[in-house]
Design an enzyme around this catalytic site. Structure first.
Site, short mmCIF file in Angstrom:
data_model
loop_
_atom_site.label_atom_id
_atom_site.label_comp_id
_atom_site.label_asym_id
_atom_site.label_seq_id
_atom_site.Cartn_x
_atom_site.Cartn_y
_atom_site.Cartn_z
N ASP A 13 0.81 -1.23 0.00
CA ASP A 13 0.00 0.00 0.00
C ASP A 13 0.84 1.27 0.00
O ASP A 13 0.41 2.31 0.51
CB ASP A 13 -0.97 0.03 1.21
CG ASP A 13 -1.90 -1.16 1.19
OD1 ASP A 13 -2.21 -1.66 0.10
OD2 ASP A 13 -2.32 -1.61 2.28
N LYS A 16 1.83 2.18 -5.16
CA LYS A 16 2.34 1.66 -6.43
C LYS A 16 1.42 1.99 -7.60
O LYS A 16 1.87 2.40 -8.67
CB LYS A 16 2.53 0.13 -6.32
CG LYS A 16 3.54 -0.28 -5.26
CD LYS A 16 3.57 -1.78 -5.04
CE LYS A 16 2.35 -2.35 -4.39
NZ LYS A 16 2.13 -2.02 -2.98
N GLY A 40 -4.56 -4.11 -3.83
CA GLY A 40 -5.53 -3.07 -4.18
C GLY A 40 -4.72 -1.85 -4.55
O GLY A 40 -4.08 -1.25 -3.70
N HIS A 41 -4.67 -1.54 -5.83
CA HIS A 41 -3.84 -0.44 -6.32
C HIS A 41 -4.74 0.71 -6.75
O HIS A 41 -5.53 0.57 -7.68
CB HIS A 41 -2.95 -0.92 -7.48
CG HIS A 41 -1.92 -1.94 -7.05
ND1 HIS A 41 -0.99 -2.46 -7.89
CD2 HIS A 41 -1.68 -2.49 -5.83
CE1 HIS A 41 -0.22 -3.31 -7.22
NE2 HIS A 41 -0.63 -3.35 -5.96
N GLN A 222 2.01 -5.97 -3.24
CA GLN A 222 2.44 -6.08 -1.83
C GLN A 222 3.73 -5.27 -1.63
O GLN A 222 3.93 -4.29 -2.34
CB GLN A 222 2.63 -7.55 -1.41
CG GLN A 222 1.33 -8.33 -1.30
CD GLN A 222 0.76 -8.81 -2.63
OE1 GLN A 222 1.42 -9.49 -3.37
NE2 GLN A 222 -0.47 -8.45 -2.91
P1 GDP Z 1 -0.74 0.41 -3.57
O1 GDP Z 1 -1.33 -0.88 -3.12
O2 GDP Z 1 0.74 0.45 -3.34
O3 GDP Z 1 -1.09 0.77 -4.98
O4 GDP Z 1 -1.37 1.53 -2.61
P2 GDP Z 1 -2.91 1.65 -2.20
O5 GDP Z 1 -3.69 2.15 -3.34
O6 GDP Z 1 -3.39 0.42 -1.54
O7 GDP Z 1 -2.81 2.70 -1.02
C1 GDP Z 1 -2.30 3.98 -1.21
C2 GDP Z 1 -3.39 4.97 -0.78
O8 GDP Z 1 -2.82 6.25 -0.65
C3 GDP Z 1 -4.49 5.14 -1.84
O9 GDP Z 1 -5.68 5.45 -1.20
C4 GDP Z 1 -3.99 6.32 -2.66
O10 GDP Z 1 -5.04 7.02 -3.31
C5 GDP Z 1 -3.36 7.17 -1.60
N1 GDP Z 1 -2.21 7.98 -2.02
C6 GDP Z 1 -1.24 7.68 -2.92
N2 GDP Z 1 -0.29 8.64 -2.91
C7 GDP Z 1 -0.66 9.55 -1.99
C8 GDP Z 1 -0.07 10.75 -1.50
O11 GDP Z 1 1.01 11.16 -1.90
N3 GDP Z 1 -0.76 11.42 -0.52
C9 GDP Z 1 -1.95 10.99 -0.03
N4 GDP Z 1 -2.53 11.71 0.92
N5 GDP Z 1 -2.53 9.85 -0.47
C10 GDP Z 1 -1.88 9.14 -1.42
P1 IMO Z 2 -0.87 -4.12 -2.31
O1 IMO Z 2 -0.42 -4.66 -3.63
C1 IMO Z 2 -0.98 -4.55 2.03
C2 IMO Z 2 -1.04 -8.65 3.62
C3 IMO Z 2 -2.31 -9.10 4.33
C4 IMO Z 2 -1.72 -10.11 5.30
C5 IMO Z 2 -0.60 -10.75 4.50
C6 IMO Z 2 -0.99 -12.07 3.82
O2 IMO Z 2 -2.17 -3.41 -2.37
O3 IMO Z 2 0.21 -3.34 -1.66
P2 IMO Z 2 -2.50 -12.71 1.74
O4 IMO Z 2 -3.92 -12.38 1.42
O5 IMO Z 2 -1.52 -12.25 0.71
O6 IMO Z 2 -2.29 -14.15 2.08
O7 IMO Z 2 -2.19 -11.89 3.09
O8 IMO Z 2 -0.23 -9.81 3.51
N1 IMO Z 2 -1.26 -8.12 2.24
C7 IMO Z 2 -1.19 -6.83 1.92
N2 IMO Z 2 -1.02 -5.73 2.69
N3 IMO Z 2 -1.07 -4.43 0.69
C8 IMO Z 2 -1.21 -5.52 -0.10
O9 IMO Z 2 -1.18 -5.45 -1.45
C9 IMO Z 2 -1.33 -6.78 0.51
N4 IMO Z 2 -1.51 -8.04 0.05
C10 IMO Z 2 -1.44 -8.85 1.13
O10 IMO Z 2 -2.96 -8.04 4.98
O11 IMO Z 2 -1.13 -9.42 6.38
MG MG Z 3 -2.84 -1.57 -1.87
#
Ligand code: GDP
Ligand code: IMO
Ligand code: MG
Length: 431
Positions: A13, A16, A40-41, A222
């Site tokens: 998270d 990416k 979840g991207h 991840q």
């Molecule tokens: P990913 O899994 O690495 O793609 O990241 P996620 O989408 O799960 O989580 C990142 C969260 O931070 C999302 O809700 C984005 O919309 C938000 N986000 C990304 N970059 C920024 C930033 O620079 N500032 C803030 N406030 N939110 C951000």
């Molecule tokens: P993105 O790509 C954050 C965590 C889960 C759990 C562990 C194992 O959005 O960054 P799993 O379902 O893979 O067997 O869970 O890994 N986890 C993540 N945490 N971002 C993710 O993906 C994750 N994918 C798995 O919360 O701790």
């Molecule tokens: Mg994510």
């Protein structure tokens, strides 16, 4: 040409999805290399927020080819939902998305096994996303799995039933109630949709693209601290999230890897169980969670928050060979009088700067350095020159400690809230 790789350096998270979307105009091909719908991207542009789970984050750009690589595991049900959401937004998905024949399928029974295993673990559960990731990769390495290429086999239904029969035996062991028929209808609809997609041998496709001078960006899921080998085992995911995973998950040779972009938040978060040395179980952590909207993109779970952990960051940089750093969510740290950074750990009576075998709270104690914070709202900034001097100092400190330049600073979730920073000339190169 060489393939660049973009991956998370923390516990996932990091942002990416946003950065892959920002960088896509520079690339011909975007390829996801591991993980599945546990990811979840999130992308934001033109006031639209979109979350992708299996589909690469370059999908909103007309000119890029998007590939789901062999290292990815696909749940046909979630895939179908993702496709219909994208089609509603007018994305011509079938023209620009290709799926590797070697990618494995998540069966409904994999999801059931994930849930049953977590329930049986009780308090020591991994905190999995319950998407069936662990059981699917277990079947892959156990040589039982079903792959995209199997869908076209006339015996596919028999193959499916044979695997489900094995799973049913395992589920008996767990004493877990379920209704499989309910789940199967949607799953087979998803299989029909997957059958209609373009299937490729992604190792050939990508190597040919590189030979033709096309640019390729590999997208990780991840984060490095969730890697099956190098993460905080057993609280990890079931794939290699590190750069080497891009080689095995796409069929790209190590020597064909170019830049490695390592993404990290200006602080740390973790969702699910497992050790987190710099976790702040107090009002500071709560402020980070509220301001940073730190709730899971896939499960909605509240993310644990804490200060930046340099030993962990350096470790991730090393195992990935990171060439450029990307700092996310700098805006979330506005308003703190002091920013703290963990520079090392106290470990068995000594000070250590590396990540030991165990990072449990009874084994390592983080030691912090305090830096001045800033009050300015960063979310409207458009030029890197306008960032407050305290943030510039924070970034320089990280560059000095890690030896890797920070080339992008993100100050909000939208595409436009992205500041490109010239690499500091004096920033030492990682050896
Ligand atoms: P990913 O899994 O690495 O793609 O990241 P996620 O989408 O799960 O989580 C990142 C969260 O931070 C999302 O809700 C984005 O919309 C938000 N986000 C990304 N970059 C920024 C930033 O620079 N500032 C803030 N406030 N939110 C951000
Ligand atoms: P993105 O790509 C954050 C965590 C889960 C759990 C562990 C194992 O959005 O960054 P799993 O379902 O893979 O067997 O869970 O890994 N986890 C993540 N945490 N971002 C993710 O993906 C994750 N994918 C798995 O919360 O701790
Ligand atoms: Mg994510």
């Amino acid at each position: 040409m060489k393939a660049d790789v973009l991956l998370g350096l923390q516990w996932g998270d990091e942002g990416k999805g946003k950065i892959v979307d920002v960088l896509t105009p520079k690339y011909d091909v975007i390829a996801r290399f591991q993980g599945g719908p546990n990811a979840g991207h999130t992308l934001e542009f033109n006031g639209i927020k979109h979350v992708l789970h299996t589909i690469p984050s370059g999908i909103f750009h007309d000119d890029a080819v998007n590939i789901i690589g062999n290292g990815v595991v696909i749940d046909p049900v979630i895939f179908k939902w993702e496709i219909s959401a994208l089609e509603k937004m007018g994305v011509d998905i079938k023209k620009r998305l290709f799926v590797s024949r070697r990618a494995h399928l998540i069966l409904p029974t994999h999801r059931l096994l994930d849930a049953a295993s977590e329930k049986a673990k009780g308090k020591s559960k991994i905190g999995s996303t319950l998407k069936g990731i662990g059981p699917t990769y277990m079947d892959k390495t156990g040589r039982n799995g079903l792959r995209i290429g199997d869908i076209d086999n006339p015996k596919f239904t028999e193959m499916y039933e044979a695997l489900v029969a094995k799973h049913a035996q395992l589920l008996q062991f767990y004493d877990y109630d379920y209704n499989l028929e309910e789940l199967e209808e949607e799953w087979f609809e998803g299989i029909d949709l997957l059958r209609s997609m373009t299937h490729i041998d992604c190792e050939h496709y990508i190597n040919q693209a590189l030979k033709e001078g096309k640019s390729v960006l590999a997208e990780g899921a991840q984060g490095s601290l969730l890697d099956i080998d190098f993460g905080s085992y057993p609280f990890v995911t079931s794939s290699n999230t590190i750069c080497a995973g891009a080689c095995t998950g796409l069929g790209v040779a190590p020597g064909k890897v170019g830049q490695v972009f390592g993404i990290f938040k200006a602080y740390c978060t973790r969702v699910g169980s497992g050790p987190f040395p710099t976790e702040l179980d107090n009002e500071i952590g709560e402020q980070m969670r509220q301001v940073g909207n730190e709730f899971g993109s896939t499960t909605g779970r509240s993310r644990r928050c804490g200060w930046l952990d340099l030993p962990a960051l350096k470790y991730a940089i090393q195992v990935n060979g990171v060439t450029e750093l990307i700092m996310m969510k700098a805006d979330v740290l506005s308003g703190f009088d002091k920013i703290q950074v963990c520079t090392h750990y106290e470990y068995k009576g000594e000070q250590i700067h590396h990540l030991p075998y165990s990072i449990s709270e009874d084994v390592v104690k983080p030691v912090y350095k305090k830096l001045d914070g800033w009050n300015n709202d960063l979310t409207g900034l458009t030029e890197v020159e306008s960032i407050p001097s305290e943030l510039e100092n924070y970034i320089r400190f990280i560059e000095e400690e890690t030896g890797v330049p920070v080339s992008i600073i993100s100050v909000g979730p939208d595409r436009k809230q992205t500041l490109h920073r010239k690499a500091l000339q004096e920033a030492p190169v990682l050896d």
